[in-house]
Design a protein around this motif. Structure first.
Motif, PDB file in Angstrom:
ATOM      1  N   TYR A  91      15.632   8.032  -7.651  1.00 47.09           N
ATOM      2  CA  TYR A  91      14.690   9.036  -7.136  1.00 47.09           C
ATOM      3  C   TYR A  91      13.288   8.436  -7.020  1.00 47.09           C
ATOM      4  O   TYR A  91      12.574   8.658  -6.041  1.00 47.09           O
ATOM      5  N   GLY A  92      12.905   7.641  -8.019  1.00 50.04           N
ATOM      6  CA  GLY A  92      11.600   6.988  -7.977  1.00 50.04           C
ATOM      7  C   GLY A  92      11.490   6.026  -6.810  1.00 50.04           C
ATOM      8  O   GLY A  92      10.445   5.935  -6.155  1.00 50.04           O
ATOM      9  N   PHE A  93      12.581   5.308  -6.530  1.00 49.10           N
ATOM     10  CA  PHE A  93      12.594   4.370  -5.415  1.00 49.10           C
ATOM     11  C   PHE A  93      12.428   5.113  -4.085  1.00 49.10           C
ATOM     12  O   PHE A  93      11.637   4.697  -3.224  1.00 49.10           O
ATOM     13  N   ILE A  94      13.133   6.221  -3.933  1.00 52.52           N
ATOM     14  CA  ILE A  94      13.063   6.999  -2.686  1.00 52.52           C
ATOM     15  C   ILE A  94      11.656   7.551  -2.459  1.00 52.52           C
ATOM     16  O   ILE A  94      11.097   7.447  -1.365  1.00 52.52           O
ATOM     17  N   THR A  95      11.063   8.134  -3.504  1.00 52.17           N
ATOM     18  CA  THR A  95       9.720   8.698  -3.340  1.00 52.17           C
ATOM     19  C   THR A  95       8.684   7.601  -3.108  1.00 52.17           C
ATOM     20  O   THR A  95       7.709   7.808  -2.376  1.00 52.17           O
ATOM     21  N   ARG A 145       7.673  14.242 -10.321  1.00 48.43           N
ATOM     22  CA  ARG A 145       8.171  14.356  -8.957  1.00 48.43           C
ATOM     23  C   ARG A 145       8.044  13.031  -8.209  1.00 48.43           C
ATOM     24  O   ARG A 145       8.741  12.807  -7.220  1.00 48.43           O
ATOM     25  N   GLU A 146       7.099  12.209  -8.615  1.00 51.30           N
ATOM     26  CA  GLU A 146       6.900  10.888  -8.026  1.00 51.30           C
ATOM     27  C   GLU A 146       6.318   9.984  -9.107  1.00 51.30           C
ATOM     28  O   GLU A 146       5.909  10.435 -10.175  1.00 51.30           O
ATOM     29  N   SER A 147       6.255   8.700  -8.805  1.00 51.01           N
ATOM     30  CA  SER A 147       5.730   7.730  -9.759  1.00 51.01           C
ATOM     31  C   SER A 147       4.300   8.068 -10.155  1.00 51.01           C
ATOM     32  O   SER A 147       3.535   8.642  -9.377  1.00 51.01           O
ATOM     33  N   SER A 148       3.932   7.694 -11.358  1.00 54.94           N
ATOM     34  CA  SER A 148       2.565   7.924 -11.830  1.00 54.94           C
ATOM     35  C   SER A 148       1.532   7.194 -10.967  1.00 54.94           C
ATOM     36  O   SER A 148       0.349   7.528 -11.005  1.00 54.94           O
ATOM     37  N   ASN A 149       1.970   6.221 -10.156  1.00 54.44           N
ATOM     38  CA  ASN A 149       1.052   5.555  -9.221  1.00 54.44           C
ATOM     39  C   ASN A 149       0.471   6.530  -8.210  1.00 54.44           C
ATOM     40  O   ASN A 149      -0.581   6.271  -7.621  1.00 54.44           O
ATOM     41  N   GLY A 150       1.144   7.655  -7.998  1.00 52.52           N
ATOM     42  CA  GLY A 150       0.649   8.666  -7.067  1.00 52.52           C
ATOM     43  C   GLY A 150      -0.703   9.225  -7.468  1.00 52.52           C
ATOM     44  O   GLY A 150      -1.438   9.748  -6.633  1.00 52.52           O
ATOM     45  N   ARG A 197       2.454  15.069   1.969  1.00 55.97           N
ATOM     46  CA  ARG A 197       1.717  13.992   2.610  1.00 55.97           C
ATOM     47  C   ARG A 197       1.525  14.190   4.109  1.00 55.97           C
ATOM     48  O   ARG A 197       0.744  13.467   4.737  1.00 55.97           O
ATOM     49  N   LYS A 198       2.235  15.128   4.702  1.00 58.75           N
ATOM     50  CA  LYS A 198       2.080  15.372   6.145  1.00 58.75           C
ATOM     51  C   LYS A 198       0.665  15.808   6.485  1.00 58.75           C
ATOM     52  O   LYS A 198       0.164  15.550   7.581  1.00 58.75           O
ATOM     53  N   ARG A 227       8.860   6.652   0.526  1.00 54.86           N
ATOM     54  CA  ARG A 227       8.213   7.704   1.331  1.00 54.86           C
ATOM     55  C   ARG A 227       6.697   7.556   1.285  1.00 54.86           C
ATOM     56  O   ARG A 227       6.014   7.616   2.321  1.00 54.86           O
ATOM     57  N   ASN A 228       6.144   7.374   0.084  1.00 60.59           N
ATOM     58  CA  ASN A 228       4.689   7.222  -0.041  1.00 60.59           C
ATOM     59  C   ASN A 228       4.204   5.954   0.670  1.00 60.59           C
ATOM     60  O   ASN A 228       3.129   5.953   1.285  1.00 60.59           O
ATOM     61  N   TYR A 229       4.983   4.880   0.603  1.00 58.96           N
ATOM     62  CA  TYR A 229       4.615   3.636   1.286  1.00 58.96           C
ATOM     63  C   TYR A 229       4.523   3.871   2.790  1.00 58.96           C
ATOM     64  O   TYR A 229       3.581   3.397   3.447  1.00 58.96           O
ATOM     65  N   LEU A 230       5.474   4.607   3.343  1.00 58.60           N
ATOM     66  CA  LEU A 230       5.481   4.873   4.786  1.00 58.60           C
ATOM     67  C   LEU A 230       4.264   5.696   5.202  1.00 58.60           C
ATOM     68  O   LEU A 230       3.686   5.472   6.268  1.00 58.60           O
ATOM     69  N   TYR A 231       3.867   6.634   4.345  1.00 59.74           N
ATOM     70  CA  TYR A 231       2.650   7.401   4.648  1.00 59.74           C
ATOM     71  C   TYR A 231       1.405   6.530   4.476  1.00 59.74           C
ATOM     72  O   TYR A 231       0.475   6.579   5.286  1.00 59.74           O
ATOM     73  N   ASP A 232       1.366   5.736   3.430  1.00 63.46           N
ATOM     74  CA  ASP A 232       0.202   4.886   3.178  1.00 63.46           C
ATOM     75  C   ASP A 232      -0.037   3.902   4.317  1.00 63.46           C
ATOM     76  O   ASP A 232      -1.194   3.588   4.661  1.00 63.46           O
ATOM     77  N   LYS A 233       1.034   3.410   4.920  1.00 63.95           N
ATOM     78  CA  LYS A 233       0.928   2.421   5.998  1.00 63.95           C
ATOM     79  C   LYS A 233       0.823   3.061   7.385  1.00 63.95           C
ATOM     80  O   LYS A 233       0.690   2.353   8.388  1.00 63.95           O
ATOM     81  N   GLY A 234       0.873   4.402   7.433  1.00 64.04           N
ATOM     82  CA  GLY A 234       0.745   5.080   8.712  1.00 64.04           C
ATOM     83  C   GLY A 234       2.013   5.123   9.536  1.00 64.04           C
ATOM     84  O   GLY A 234       1.997   5.552  10.700  1.00 64.04           O
TER      85      GLY A 234
END
Length: 339
Positions: free
Chosen positions: A15-19, A173-178, A144-145, A22-29
């Motif tokens: 689950y952590g890998f999936i989230t 719900r997501e990694s603490s890096n969020g 993130r949308k 997702r965050n990487y894809l948003y961060d990179k646009g």
């Protein structure tokens, strides 16, 4: 339950890998986030419930609405409607969800809307003739949308996100890096007497170079229903039924309990059925029933009108309230359209 969570640890890694992807894809646009030419404040958390979002949203409403035309936008968790709904005289908890309906009942001077698609909800609000000057996004840290202009991350004093792990082993719900997306962090539900030393210890544990504030829950000195008001000091000594359908009801029970009281606990955001009401009435008989404000708007107050009361709570900063207020009002005031 603890053993089961440990067994499910491999799923927490997945689950952590999936989230994270997702965050990487948003961060990179690669996945698009949408910004709006209006101040938008997102309040949320990294964990599942119980961090005090509702009193914090209400604090922001009290702070902002005397100066600016404000709106709240929530997804309307467990509501029985779909799509975009703007609260009006026909609103109820089933239509909006319990927390948005609570905002609507308490703050008639603001707009209250729900939409699981926050982008669509914002577009509906700002395209209206009576459009708001600032929007508060309730529980939207992972949405993130939409790219909010200001992010407030909440974490509970007794369950800091930096001490937790991913679902289903933990509650994240997501990694603490969020947390790095936040403009500020509020450590909620602190003891009112938390020392400066302990505050510094928590700041060091969090380890982010952003403002970190500390708040506690302040209980009202009265309980209320549609027709009556009673002093908390008066009802504490009486036998009563304490009822809660919230994520972490223990502090509520502890604050009001007396030996001999009955306790009734339901799941968070529970929809009370006719059979639930019957069980509650049979247990209470002629005793006072005290519940949370969020539960009160979900219960049919007409059925239990004579004996059902709620205890309001507020978020109160342990210190540095002026700094918090100034930061928020400066953000709202310097955004395009409010200058």
């Amino acid at each position: 339950m603890i053993l089961l969570r440990k067994i499910l640890f491999p799923f927490a890694i997945l689950y952590g890998f999936i989230t994270s992807i997702r965050n990487y894809l948003y961060d990179k646009g690669i996945l698009k986030s949408y910004s709006f030419d209006i101040p938008i404040i997102a309040v949320g958390n990294l964990s599942t419930g119980g961090t005090g979002k509702t009193p914090q949203i209400e604090y922001l409403i009290r702070l902002i609405s005397p100066k600016y035309k404000a709106a709240t936008l929530s997804r309307g968790y467990k509501r029985k409607s779909e799509g975009f709904v703007l609260a009006d005289a026909n609103a109820n908890a089933a239509l909006l969800g319990d927390e948005p309906y609570q905002y609507y009942k308490k703050f008639p001077n603001i707009q209250v809307a729900v939409d699981i698609d926050r982008k669509n909800g914002i577009e509906k609000l700002i395209s209206a003739k009576d459009k708001p000057e600032v929007i508060l996004l309730d529980d939207a840290f992972q949405h993130r949308k939409v790219k909010a202009g200001f992010y407030i991350l909440l974490t509970s004093y007794d369950d800091l996100y930096c001490d937790d792990v991913m679902l289903p082993t933990g509650n994240l719900r997501e990694s603490s890096n969020g947390a790095k997306r936040a403009n500020m962090i509020i450590v909620t539900k602190c003891p009112p007497t938390i020392s400066e030393l302990e505050q510094e210890t928590i700041k060091n544990k969090i380890g982010l170079a952003i403002p970190i504030f500390f708040s506690c829950i302040e209980y009202d000195d009265k309980i209320y229903n549609q027709n009556n008001t009673l002093e908390v000091s008066e009802i504490k000594s009486k036998e009563k039924v304490l009822l809660a359908g919230i994520a972490k009801p223990k502090p509520f029970f502890d604050y009001l309990q007396k030996e001999g009281d009955d306790f009734m606990s339901f799941p968070d955001h529970h929809h009370f059925s006719e059979s639930d009401i019957s069980v509650i009435k049979n247990k209470a008989k002629d005793k006072i029933i005290v519940t949370t404000e969020k539960d009160f708007v979900r219960l049919d107050a007409e059925i239990l009108a004579k004996q059902l009361y709620f205890l309001p709570i507020k978020s109160k900063f342990v210190d540095n309230q002026e700094s918090f207020d100034k930061t928020i009002l400066n953000y709202v005031g310097t955004c395009s359209g409010n200058r």
